[in-house]
Design a protein around this motif. Structure first.
Motif, PDB file in Angstrom:
ATOM      1  N   LEU A  35       6.092  -3.436 -15.880  1.00 29.42           N
ATOM      2  CA  LEU A  35       5.890  -4.873 -16.012  1.00 29.42           C
ATOM      3  C   LEU A  35       6.996  -5.682 -15.348  1.00 29.42           C
ATOM      4  N   SER A  36       8.247  -5.319 -15.583  1.00 33.12           N
ATOM      5  CA  SER A  36       9.339  -6.165 -15.098  1.00 33.12           C
ATOM      6  C   SER A  36      10.496  -5.379 -14.501  1.00 33.12           C
ATOM      7  N   GLY A  37      10.269  -4.128 -14.180  1.00 32.93           N
ATOM      8  CA  GLY A  37      11.360  -3.327 -13.628  1.00 32.93           C
ATOM      9  C   GLY A  37      11.599  -3.557 -12.145  1.00 32.93           C
ATOM     10  N   ALA A  38      10.621  -4.105 -11.446  1.00 32.57           N
ATOM     11  CA  ALA A  38      10.765  -4.334 -10.013  1.00 32.57           C
ATOM     12  C   ALA A  38      11.145  -5.780  -9.736  1.00 32.57           C
ATOM     13  N   VAL A  39      11.601  -6.047  -8.529  1.00 33.08           N
ATOM     14  CA  VAL A  39      11.928  -7.407  -8.111  1.00 33.08           C
ATOM     15  C   VAL A  39      10.624  -8.187  -7.920  1.00 33.08           C
ATOM     16  N   ALA A  58       5.641 -11.083 -10.999  1.00 24.77           N
ATOM     17  CA  ALA A  58       6.500  -9.992 -11.444  1.00 24.77           C
ATOM     18  C   ALA A  58       5.866  -8.634 -11.190  1.00 24.77           C
ATOM     19  N   ALA A  59       4.549  -8.539 -11.236  1.00 14.77           N
ATOM     20  CA  ALA A  59       3.894  -7.232 -11.139  1.00 14.77           C
ATOM     21  C   ALA A  59       2.474  -7.388 -10.625  1.00 14.77           C
ATOM     22  N   ARG A  60       1.904  -6.268 -10.237  1.00 15.15           N
ATOM     23  CA  ARG A  60       0.507  -6.234  -9.808  1.00 15.15           C
ATOM     24  C   ARG A  60      -0.404  -6.205 -11.032  1.00 15.15           C
ATOM     25  N   TYR A  61      -1.510  -6.918 -10.934  1.00 14.38           N
ATOM     26  CA  TYR A  61      -2.461  -6.972 -12.037  1.00 14.38           C
ATOM     27  C   TYR A  61      -3.350  -5.736 -11.991  1.00 14.38           C
ATOM     28  N   ALA A  62      -2.850  -4.658 -12.586  1.00 18.38           N
ATOM     29  CA  ALA A  62      -3.576  -3.386 -12.583  1.00 18.38           C
ATOM     30  C   ALA A  62      -3.025  -2.501 -13.689  1.00 18.38           C
ATOM     31  N   ASP A  63      -3.829  -1.567 -14.121  1.00 14.53           N
ATOM     32  CA  ASP A  63      -3.415  -0.502 -15.035  1.00 14.53           C
ATOM     33  C   ASP A  63      -2.663  -1.040 -16.260  1.00 14.53           C
ATOM     34  N   GLU A  64      -1.418  -0.584 -16.480  1.00 15.57           N
ATOM     35  CA  GLU A  64      -0.683  -0.936 -17.688  1.00 15.57           C
ATOM     36  C   GLU A  64      -0.435  -2.433 -17.806  1.00 15.57           C
ATOM     37  N   VAL A  65      -0.159  -3.083 -16.676  1.00 18.07           N
ATOM     38  CA  VAL A  65       0.109  -4.527 -16.701  1.00 18.07           C
ATOM     39  C   VAL A  65      -1.144  -5.286 -17.122  1.00 18.07           C
ATOM     40  N   LEU A  84       6.407 -10.131 -21.895  1.00 17.79           N
ATOM     41  CA  LEU A  84       5.680 -10.866 -20.857  1.00 17.79           C
ATOM     42  C   LEU A  84       6.487 -12.083 -20.404  1.00 17.79           C
ATOM     43  N   GLY A  85       7.147 -12.740 -21.351  1.00 19.35           N
ATOM     44  CA  GLY A  85       7.994 -13.871 -20.998  1.00 19.35           C
ATOM     45  C   GLY A  85       9.188 -13.458 -20.160  1.00 19.35           C
ATOM     46  N   ALA A  86       9.764 -12.286 -20.462  1.00 18.63           N
ATOM     47  CA  ALA A  86      10.884 -11.787 -19.659  1.00 18.63           C
ATOM     48  C   ALA A  86      10.443 -11.512 -18.225  1.00 18.63           C
ATOM     49  N   ALA A  87       9.229 -10.953 -18.072  1.00 13.92           N
ATOM     50  CA  ALA A  87       8.704 -10.709 -16.730  1.00 13.92           C
ATOM     51  C   ALA A  87       8.461 -12.024 -15.990  1.00 13.92           C
ATOM     52  N   LEU A  88       7.892 -13.008 -16.691  1.00 15.25           N
ATOM     53  CA  LEU A  88       7.642 -14.304 -16.065  1.00 15.25           C
ATOM     54  C   LEU A  88       8.955 -14.976 -15.669  1.00 15.25           C
ATOM     55  N   ALA A  89       9.982 -14.847 -16.502  1.00 17.69           N
ATOM     56  CA  ALA A  89      11.283 -15.440 -16.175  1.00 17.69           C
ATOM     57  C   ALA A  89      11.828 -14.875 -14.868  1.00 17.69           C
ATOM     58  N   GLY A  90      11.623 -13.591 -14.632  1.00 18.49           N
ATOM     59  CA  GLY A  90      12.062 -12.992 -13.380  1.00 18.49           C
ATOM     60  C   GLY A  90      11.342 -13.575 -12.186  1.00 18.49           C
ATOM     61  N   ALA A  91      10.039 -13.842 -12.346  1.00 23.30           N
ATOM     62  CA  ALA A  91       9.276 -14.453 -11.259  1.00 23.30           C
ATOM     63  C   ALA A  91       9.713 -15.894 -11.018  1.00 23.30           C
ATOM     64  N   VAL A  92      10.048 -16.611 -12.095  1.00 20.46           N
ATOM     65  CA  VAL A  92      10.528 -17.981 -11.950  1.00 20.46           C
ATOM     66  C   VAL A  92      11.848 -17.996 -11.179  1.00 20.46           C
ATOM     67  N   ARG A  93      12.771 -17.120 -11.558  1.00 19.22           N
ATOM     68  CA  ARG A  93      14.075 -17.060 -10.877  1.00 19.22           C
ATOM     69  C   ARG A  93      13.905 -16.821  -9.380  1.00 19.22           C
ATOM     70  N   VAL A 286       3.898 -16.322 -11.884  1.00 21.09           N
ATOM     71  CA  VAL A 286       2.943 -15.673 -12.772  1.00 21.09           C
ATOM     72  C   VAL A 286       3.489 -14.308 -13.175  1.00 21.09           C
ATOM     73  N   VAL A 287       3.008 -13.825 -14.298  1.00 16.07           N
ATOM     74  CA  VAL A 287       3.380 -12.472 -14.705  1.00 16.07           C
ATOM     75  C   VAL A 287       2.810 -11.459 -13.713  1.00 16.07           C
ATOM     76  N   ALA A 288       1.548 -11.631 -13.353  1.00 19.34           N
ATOM     77  CA  ALA A 288       0.898 -10.662 -12.474  1.00 19.34           C
ATOM     78  C   ALA A 288      -0.070 -11.361 -11.528  1.00 19.34           C
ATOM     79  N   ALA A 289      -0.318 -10.711 -10.409  1.00 13.25           N
ATOM     80  CA  ALA A 289      -1.269 -11.219  -9.416  1.00 13.25           C
ATOM     81  C   ALA A 289      -2.085 -10.052  -8.894  1.00 13.25           C
ATOM     82  N   SER A 290      -3.226 -10.357  -8.327  1.00 10.22           N
ATOM     83  CA  SER A 290      -4.087  -9.312  -7.791  1.00 10.22           C
ATOM     84  C   SER A 290      -3.326  -8.478  -6.760  1.00 10.22           C
ATOM     85  N   PRO A 291      -3.545  -7.168  -6.739  1.00 13.49           N
ATOM     86  CA  PRO A 291      -2.802  -6.308  -5.810  1.00 13.49           C
ATOM     87  C   PRO A 291      -2.888  -6.750  -4.359  1.00 13.49           C
ATOM     88  N   ASP A 292      -4.048  -7.258  -3.929  1.00  9.92           N
ATOM     89  CA  ASP A 292      -4.197  -7.685  -2.537  1.00  9.92           C
ATOM     90  C   ASP A 292      -3.263  -8.827  -2.178  1.00  9.92           C
TER      91      ASP A 292
END
Length: 299
Positions: A35-39, A58-65, A84-93, A286-292
């Protein structure tokens, strides 16, 4: 609608991981890493709607996410708002001005070296019928958690739920990108008094998921059309004067429950600029977006 005792039970006695179903944990270490381990990355839907701000995910919208987001949104696993908020905070930064140059706290700089304005997380609202059915507004709850995460890292931030649906819209599922844009066109508006609040900081639109970008595009249109006393783009001379305690909901969302204190009485936005502009959007996250949408190396 969920009762308070159900929310408390989820926090104290977690049933299973929201991502993979592992027992006795809200979200296991493996799913947290996905969810939030990647940049966070910039994402662009195809086709990209006109007026869509720069978006980071923060992540691709697939599988575990995907499973984690659906557990929070549809099954009321409210304890997931924290991760989920921690992941979104990373995307905001990742989208804030100065992020690449290291002038925000998470990159080792001081926030005063950057823009200096409070970050205003503006969630895309759910429809009233959906909120009643789910018992909560998922994007707003995640935004509250993300604002807390940003403050703990030294970035002055708050969630600002000023967008409202001013007309009914059709169910987006089954609609293509063009149909979604048409469905949402003119559907959102800034609540009375919201423009003044939006002019007091850096506006970042936030949502849980981006697929076609239609919701964020409409949210950006609504914010930009709200006349404000000053522009909040980097370089204005506005002053933030908020001095109130954060809402009780924001204090309690996620895993950390703390009173965050008062905003500085006069926190200026450094730089030169003029008044009389309109409210604008710095970016979206966003927390996640479509892989494409992650395949944007075409510029």
């Amino acid at each position: 609608m969920r009762g308070w005792w159900q929310d408390l039970t989820d926090l104290v006695l977690p049933g299973e991981c929201g991502g993979c179903g592992a027992p006795r944990t809200v979200l296991c270490a493996k799913c947290r890493a996905v969810l939030s381990g990647a940049v966070a990355h910039r994402v662009r839907p195809v086709p990209e709607p006109s007026g869509l701000p720069v978006v980071h995910a923060a992540a691709r919208y697939a599988d575990e996410v995907r499973a984690t987001l659906l557990a929070h949104k549809e099954r009321g696993a409210l304890a997931l708002a924290g991760p989920l908020g921690a992941a979104l905070a990373g995307a905001v930064r990742a989208g804030l001005p100065g992020a690449r140059s290291g002038s925000w706290p998470g990159a080792g700089g001081a926030w005063s070296r950057g823009i200096g304005a409070p970050v205003l997380l503006v969630p895309v609202p759910s429809g009233r019928r959906a909120v009643r059915a789910r018992g909560h507004d998922p994007a707003r709850r995640i935004a509250l958690a993300a604002a807390g995460e940003l403050r703990r890292s030294g970035v002055p931030a708050r969630a600002l739920g000023v967008l409202r649906q001013r007309r009914a819209v059709a169910d987006q599922s089954g609609l293509n990108s063009r149909q979604r844009l048409d469905n949402l066109a003119g559907a959102l508006a800034v609540a009375p008094g919201g423009a003044r609040l939006l002019s007091e900081g850096l506006v970042v639109l936030v949502d849980d998921v981006m697929t076609t970008g239609a919701s964020l595009t409409e949210a950006a249109r609504a914010v930009r059309s709200a006349a404000g006393p000053v522009s909040n783009a980097a370089g204005t001379g506005a002053v933030y004067r908020g001095e109130t305690w954060e809402s009780r909901e924001e204090q309690n969302v996620g895993s950390t429950r703390e009173r965050t204190g008062r905003w500085p009485a006069r926190q200026g936005i450094t730089g030169a600029g003029g008044a009389g502009g309109v409210v604008d959007v710095v970016c979206a996250a966003v927390v996640a977006a479509s892989p494409d949408s992650f395949e944007i190396n075409r510029n």
